[in-house]
Design an enzyme around this catalytic site. Structure first.
Site, PDB file in Angstrom:
ATOM      1  N   ARG A  72       0.876  -1.186   0.000  1.00 27.93           N
ATOM      2  CA  ARG A  72       0.000   0.000   0.000  1.00 27.93           C
ATOM      3  C   ARG A  72       0.897   1.215   0.000  1.00 27.93           C
ATOM      4  O   ARG A  72       1.574   1.520   0.977  1.00 27.93           O
ATOM      5  CB  ARG A  72      -0.893  -0.026   1.242  1.00 27.93           C
ATOM      6  CG  ARG A  72      -1.761   1.211   1.437  1.00 27.93           C
ATOM      7  CD  ARG A  72      -2.863   1.268   0.437  1.00 27.93           C
ATOM      8  NE  ARG A  72      -3.860   2.291   0.800  1.00 27.93           N
ATOM      9  CZ  ARG A  72      -4.661   2.897  -0.049  1.00 27.93           C
ATOM     10  NH1 ARG A  72      -4.607   2.568  -1.328  1.00 27.93           N
ATOM     11  NH2 ARG A  72      -5.538   3.782   0.368  1.00 27.93           N
TER      12      ARG A  72
ATOM     13  N   GLY B 292      -5.349   3.836 -10.695  1.00 25.54           N
ATOM     14  CA  GLY B 292      -6.765   3.847 -11.053  1.00 25.54           C
ATOM     15  C   GLY B 292      -7.504   2.733 -10.361  1.00 25.54           C
ATOM     16  O   GLY B 292      -6.969   2.021  -9.520  1.00 25.54           O
TER      17      GLY B 292
ATOM     18  N   GLU C 175      -4.218  -7.274  -6.894  1.00 22.41           N
ATOM     19  CA  GLU C 175      -2.856  -7.824  -6.984  1.00 22.41           C
ATOM     20  C   GLU C 175      -2.762  -9.128  -6.214  1.00 22.41           C
ATOM     21  O   GLU C 175      -2.167 -10.110  -6.684  1.00 22.41           O
ATOM     22  CB  GLU C 175      -1.831  -6.831  -6.411  1.00 22.41           C
ATOM     23  CG  GLU C 175      -1.433  -5.706  -7.326  1.00 22.41           C
ATOM     24  CD  GLU C 175      -0.342  -4.832  -6.719  1.00 22.41           C
ATOM     25  OE1 GLU C 175       0.102  -3.904  -7.404  1.00 22.41           O
ATOM     26  OE2 GLU C 175       0.047  -5.080  -5.557  1.00 22.41           O
TER      27      GLU C 175
END
Length: 939
Positions: free
Chosen positions: A32, A64, A98
Site C-alpha cells: 500500500r 486507477g 494484486e
C-alpha cells in the site's frame, strides 16, 4: 516466521514442470503505497537491489480503479511475490486485485509467496478484524461481488509462513531477514523457457559450484561453441546474489578489438559492481573500492593475459570471499594468470541423448524427433555435430519446418561444404594463431589426425617448424587433443581446417596447399594441374581402378613436403601407372609413402638428407637410391613388403644413417644378408625383420648397440650370434616361428635388461640355456610349440643362480616336457603358468607357494596322474582331457579352510571326474562340520 499453516509450499520440481513462463523478475513487491513507499518498502527495495535481486516495484503514485495488464504481466513474470500487509492494505482495491493474481500464480505456476505483516497483527489479516477489518468492510460495500474472493485471498495469504514486524527489534533486522529468506529460496526456483531450454547442464553446474567453493579463480576452457559462456552465465545467475557486487563481462575478445572497447568494459565493471552510475574517472581508486567488496566477476572469452589484467590488476587483489570466473579457448591464458590446473574445467561435448534432445528442441520444438521419417536423419546430424551445442542449435534451426527431401539435400551439402555460421565461430581460434602454428594445424588436419605425436613432431621439425611449442599451443587453444600419444581433434575442427584450405582456391584444387579428397587429387594428377602451392598430397588409391601419371606430374610441385599414396583396402594392387619420373618435384619431400610403387628405384631428384620416412608396401623397388652421400639425416626407413629386395640396399643403411631410429624391413622376403654395421647405428632403437623368410644369419655385433626391440619372427635364422650380449639395452626379443632355430647362445643370459623372450613354434629348438636363471629382469618367457624337453633348474634358483624372480608369465605349452623343477614354487611373482600338452606325471608340491598364481593350464597333459594342493588365489584351472588324472586333494580346499576357497575356479573335466571331486569335497565338508559342532558349548 509469523505463522505456519497446513498449506505446504509447492515443490521446485512442480514449478519446473508446470511453469511455462520466462521469469523476468526475481521478486514482485505488493504494498500500500501511501503507508510504506517512502519508508519500509523503499529500504526493502534498496536491499534487494544491492544483492542483485531483480525486483519489480510499481512506481505509479496515482493508481486507477482497475489493475493494469502490465502489472498483471509483471506478477506472472516473477519467481517470488512479497506481500507487505499494512493496516490500510485492504482499503485498496488495487492491492486486493494484486493479491488475487499473486495467489493465482501460486496455484498455476508454483510461485513462492512471502507475506510480511508490517505493524499489523497477522490474525487481523487472517480473520479481517480490527482496524484492518474496518478497511476491507468499507471496500466490500462498494464492490459486494468481490467480498468472498478478497476475504478468502486474505485468509489464504495470512496462513502462509511469513514475517511479523512486531517480533523484530528494528526495521533493518526485519529487512535483512526477508532478504536472506529470498536468497535462500530463489536458487530452488527453476526458470523454464520454452524457447531456450538448457540441456545437460545440471551435473556440470554442480561440479563447477564445487570447484568455486574452494577456489577463488575458476577457469572454463574449451573449443568455440562448446557452451563455456552458457555454463558461466548459469553459474553467475545462480550465485551472484550471494555477493555484494557482481558483473558478467561478455565477449571480452571481441570488445577488446574495437577502439576503446576495454575502457568501456572497465567502466561497466565499475558501474555494476560498485552500483554507481557516475563512477569517478580515477581507475586506481575504483580498483581499491572493488578490492574491499565481496564480488563475483565473470570475464567471458578472454584471449590474453593483458585483457585479464585490465579488469583484475593482480590475481590476489580481491577479498578471499570474492570469486573470478574466466572462460577461454586458450588454456595457456589461464596458466599465465596462475590458475591451478585442478581449477581449470574443460568443457566436453554433450552426450548423445542430451545432444539429440537439444537438436530436437530446435529442429522439431519437442524433446525428440518424430518416429516416422526424421529419426535416422536426425542421427546423421547428431553424428556430424559431435556434441557441440552451437552446431546442434544452428543446424536444428536451419532444418526446422523443412521437408524430408530438403533435409537429405542439406545433409549431402554438409558433407561437401560446412555450415558457414558454425565455421565462423570455430575459425576464431585459427585466426588467433601465428603463421607457423597455422601451418602445423593444417598439416595435422589434412594428413596426421590420429597419428603418433612423436612422429608428427619429427616430420614438422624436418619441415623447419618448431613443432614442440607449436603443438603445445594448439593443445592450449583447444584445437587438438593428445590421447595415448596420438594427436586428434574434434571432427568439426578438422572440417573447419579443411574448409580453410579449400577456400584457398575453390575452383582449382591445384592451387591449394594441401590435397586429401580423391576427386580433387585425380583432377590434379590426370590433367597435370599441380602448382608450386601444393605442399602435401594424401591419396587413397582404393577409390580408383587405376591412374596413369605423366613423368613430369610432380615437376611443378616444387614445394611438395608430404606425399602419401596409400591403399585402405590393402589389396596388393599397383593402381598408379608411370614409366619414369622427372623434374625437381621431390626435392623438398620429407615423408614418402607409395603403396605399390611401380619403379625399381626412388626418384633421382629426391634428397635423402631431408627424409623422415619412406614406406613402400607392395612396391617394385629394388634399391633405395644410388647416391648415398646425402642421407645422413634419415631418421626412419619403413620398407614393408618390398618383395624384390635381393640384398641390403647398397649398404646405405650403415654408411650415413647415423640418426636412424627405426628400421622396419617387415616382409622383405628376398632379403638374405644384413650389413655388418647394422648394430653400430647409435640411435637405432627398433629393428624389425619380421617375415624376412630368406634371412639365415645375423652379422656379428662388434660394439655396444642401443637396440631395445628386435623382431626376428619368421626368419630362417638357425642361431643367434654369441656377440648378442653387446645389445645391453635389449628388452624384447621376438623369435616366433623361427622353425630352423636350434639353440640360443648362453651369452643371451647376460642381457640384464631383457624383459620378454618369445619363442613360439620354434619347432627345432630343443633346449634353453642352462644360465637362463641369470635373467633377473625377465618378465615373460613364451616358448609354446618348441622341442624343449627339460626346464633349466637355474630358473628356480638352483645351481648357484638367483632364478627368475620377476617372472610373471611362463608358457611351455606343447613342448613334450617330462619333468618340472621341484622348486617351482620359488617363482614367487608368477601369475600365468601354461603347461598344456606335456608329458609330466606330476606337479611339484611347491606350487602351493605360488601365492600370485591366477591361471594354471594343464589340458591334454595325458600322463598327469595327480594334482597337489593348489594356491588359494587361483582363479582359473583348465585340466580337461587329463585322462590319467586320479587324485586331486587340492582342487576344493587348497588351504584346508573352506572359507578361503575361490568359487571362481574353472575346472574342465569330464562328468565322472567332476562327480568324484564333488564326492570328496562333500565328505571333507561333513568331517569339518562335525568337528566344529563338537567345539560348540552345550546349551
Amino acid at each position: 516466521m509469523a505463522s505456519s499453516s497446513s498449506s505446504s509450499r509447492p515443490s521446485s520440481s512442480l514449478s519446473s514442470m508446470n511453469n511455462p513462463r520466462n521469469n523476468k523478475y526475481d521478486v514482485f513487491l505488493s504494498f500500500r503505497e501511501e503507508e510504506t513507499r517512502d519508508s519500509f518498502n523503499s529500504h526493502l527495495y534498496s536491499a534487494l537491489c544491492e544483492t542483485n535481486i531483480e525486483t519489480f516495484i510499481d512506481d505509479q503514485l496515482v493508481r486507477g480503479n482497475e489493475i493494469s495488464q502490465s502489472l498483471l504481466d509483471a506478477i506472472e513474470a516473477s519467481s517470488i511475490s512479497v506481500i507487505v500487509f499494512s493496516e490500510g492494505y485492504a482499503s485498496s482495491r488495487w492491492c486486493l486485485d494484486e493479491l488475487l493474481k499473486i495467489l493465482d500464480c501460486r496455484k498455476e505456476y508454483a510461485q513462492i509467496v512471502i507475506p510480511v505483516f508490517y505493524r499489523v497483527d497477522p490474525s487481523h489479516v487472517r480473520k479481517q478484524i480490527g482496524s484492518f477489518g474496518v478497511s476491507i468492510s468499507e471496500l466490500e460495500k462498494r464492490f459486494p461481488d468481490k467480498k468472498q474472493s478478497w476475504g478468502s485471498a486474505l485468509t489464504e495469504a495470512a496462513n502462509l509462513s511469513g514475517f511479523d514486524s512486531h517480533v523484530f527489534r528494528n526495521e533493518s533486522e526485519l529487512i535483512k531477514t526477508v532478504v536472506d529468506e529470498i536468497l535462500e529460496r530463489l536458487p530452488k526456483v527453476v526458470p523454464f523457457d520454452n524457447k531456450n531450454q538448457l540441456v545437460g547442464v545440471e551435473s556440470r553446474v554442480e561440479e563447477l559450484e564445487s570447484l568455486l567453493a574452494a577456489a577463488p579463480i575458476l577457469g572454463i576452457w574449451g573449443i568455440g561453441g562448446i557452451g563455456k559462456t552458457t555454463i558461466a552465465r548459469v553459474i553467475f545467475n545462480k550465485i551472484s546474489r550471494n555477493f555484494e557486487g557482481s558483473c558478467f563481462l561478455q565477449n571480452v575478445r571481441e570488445e577488446s578489438q574495437s577502439p576503446g572497447g576495454l575502457a568501456r568494459l572497465q567502466q561497466k565493471l565499475f558501474n555494476e559492481v560498485l552500483k554507481d552510475v557516475n563512477v569517478i574517472p580515477d581507475i586506481d581508486f575504483n580498483f581499491r573500492r572493488l578490492s574491499r567488496r565481496k564480488v563475483l566477476i565473470v570475464l567471458d572469452d578472454v584471449t590474453s593475459f593483458s585483457q585479464i589484467k585490465s579488469f583484475i590488476r593482480v590475481s590476489d587483489w580481491f577479498l578471499p570471499e570474492s570469486r573470478l570466473i574466466l572462460t577461454t579457448r586458450d588454456q595457456q591464458v589461464l596458466k599465465n594468470w596462475v590458475v591451478k590446473e585442478r581449477d581449470i574445467y574443460e568443457m566436453k561435448e554433450l552426450e548423445h541423448d542430451h545432444a539429440l534432445e537439444l537438436f530436437s528442441r530446435h529442429a522439431f520444438k519437442q524433446n525428440c524427433p518424430p518416429e516416422v521419417g526424421y529419426k535416422e536423419l536426425s542421427e546423421v546430424v547428431i553424428n556430424y555435430a559431435q556434441g557441440v551445442p552451437l552446431a546442434l542449435e544452428i543446424l536444428g534451426c536451419y532444418l526446422f519446418g523443412r521437408e524430408k527431401e530438403v533435409w537429405e539435400s542439406a545433409i549431402n551439402k554438409l558433407k561437401r561444404i560446412p555450415n558457414v555460421e558454425i565455421q565462423n565461430v570455430l575459425k576464431v581460434s585459427f585466426d588467433d594463431l601465428d603463421d607457423e602454428e597455422k601451418d602445423i594445424f593444417l598439416d595435422i588436419v589434412c594428413f596426421f589426425k590420429g597419428k603418433d605425436k612423436d612422429f608428427i613432431i619429427k616430420f614438422l621439425n624436418a619441415c623447419g617448424f618448431d613443432a614442440q611449442i607449436g603443438i603445445s599451443d594448439l593443445v592450449n587453444k583447444s584445437l587438438i587433443v593428445i590421447h595415448d600419444n596420438k594427436i586428434t581433434m574434434h571432427d568439426l575442427l578438422q572440417e573447419m581446417g579443411r574448409e580453410i584450405v579449400r577456400q584457398e582456391s575453390v575452383k582449382n584444387p591445384g592451387e591449394r596447399s594441401r590435397l586429401w579428397h580423391h576427386e580433387d587429387i585425380i583432377e590434379v594428377l590426370t590433367f597435370n594441374t599441380g602448382t608450386k602451392k601444393v605442399e602435401g598430397i594424401c591419396f587413397d588409391m582404393s577409390r580408383i581402378k587405376e591412374i596413369y601419371l605423366h613423368p613430369d606430374t610432380f615437376t611443378k610441385m616444387c614445394k611438395l613436403r608430404f606425399l602419401k599414396f596409400y591403399n585402405s583396402k590393402d589389396d596388393g594392387e599397383n593402381k598408379c601407372k608411370v614409366s619414369y619420373l622427372v623434374g625437381p618435384g621431390f626435392a623438398e619431400v620429407r615423408y614418402l609413402h607409395w603403396y605399390g610403387y611401380p619403379l625399381k628405384s626412388l626418384p633421382s631428384n629426391i634428397h635423402p638428407e631431408k627424409l623422415v620416412s619412406i614406406e613402400m608396401p607392395h612396391g617394385n623397388i629394388q634399391q633405395l637410391w644410388d647416391d648415398v652421400e646425402h642421407n645422413g639425416k634419415l631418421k626412419q626407413i619403413i620398407s614393408r613388403a618390398c618383395n624384390f629386395f635381393t640384398k641390403s640396399p647398397n649398404h646405405s643403411l650403415t654408411l650415413h644413417l647415423d640418426k636412424l631410429v627405426n628400421l622396419n624391413l617387415n616382409n622383405c622376403k628376398s632379403l638374405r644378408i644384413l650389413p655388418a654395421g647394422i648394430f653400430r647405428l647409435e640411435f637405432l632403437k627398433e629393428l624389425d625383420l619380421w617375415g624376412c623368410s630368406k634371412l639365415k644369419t645375423l652379422p656379428e655385433i662388434s660394439s655396444a648397440g642401443n637396440i631395445e626391440v628386435m623382431y626376428l619372427n619368421g626368419t630362417a635364422i638357425e642361431e643367434l650370434p654369441s656377440s648378442i650380449e653387446c645389445l645391453s639395452r635389449l628388452s624384447a626379443l621376438y623369435l616366433d616361428n623361427c622353425k630352423r632355430l636350434k639353440s640360443l647362445p648362453s651369452s643371451l643370459c647376460k642381457l640384464n635388461s631383457l624383459n620378454f623372450i618369445y619363442l613360439r613354434w620354434c619347432s627345432s629348438l630343443k633346449s634353453l640355456p642352462d644360465e637362463l636363471g641369470n635373467l633377473e629382469a625377465l618378465d615373460s618367457l613364451i616358448a609354446e610349440g618348441t622341442a624343449i624337453r627339460e626346464v633349466p633348474l637355474s630358473i628356480v634358483g638352483l645351481n648357484n643362480f638367483d632364478g627368475l624372480q620377476n617372472l610373471t608369465s611362463l608358457y611351455l605349452t606343447d613342448c613334450g616336457i617330462t619333468e618340472l623343477p621341484e622348486n617351482l614354487g620359488q617363482l614367487s611373482l608368477l601369475r600365468e603358468l601354461y603347461l598344456e600338452k606335456n608329458n609330466f606325471e606330476r606337479i611339484p608340491e611347491s606350487i602351493i607357494h605360488l601365492s600370485k598364481l591366477a591361471y594354471l593350464k594343464l589340458s591334454y597333459c595325458e600322463r598327469l596322474q595327480s594334482l597337489p594342493k593348489l594356491p588359494c588365489n587361483l582363479s582359473e584351472l583348465d585340466a580337461h582331457h587329463c585322462t590319467a588324472l586320479e587324485s586331486s586333494p587340492g582342487l576344493v580346499f587348497p588351504s584346508h579352510d573352506p572359507q578361503s576357497f575361490n568359487l571362481t575356479n574353472n575346472l574342465k573335466l569330464d562328468r565322472n571326474e567332476i562327480w568324484e571331486i564333488l564326492e570328496d569335497a562333500l565328505q571333507e565338508i561333513q568331517v569339518m562340520a562335525i568337528a566344529r559342532w563338537k567345539q560348540l558349548p552345550e546349551m
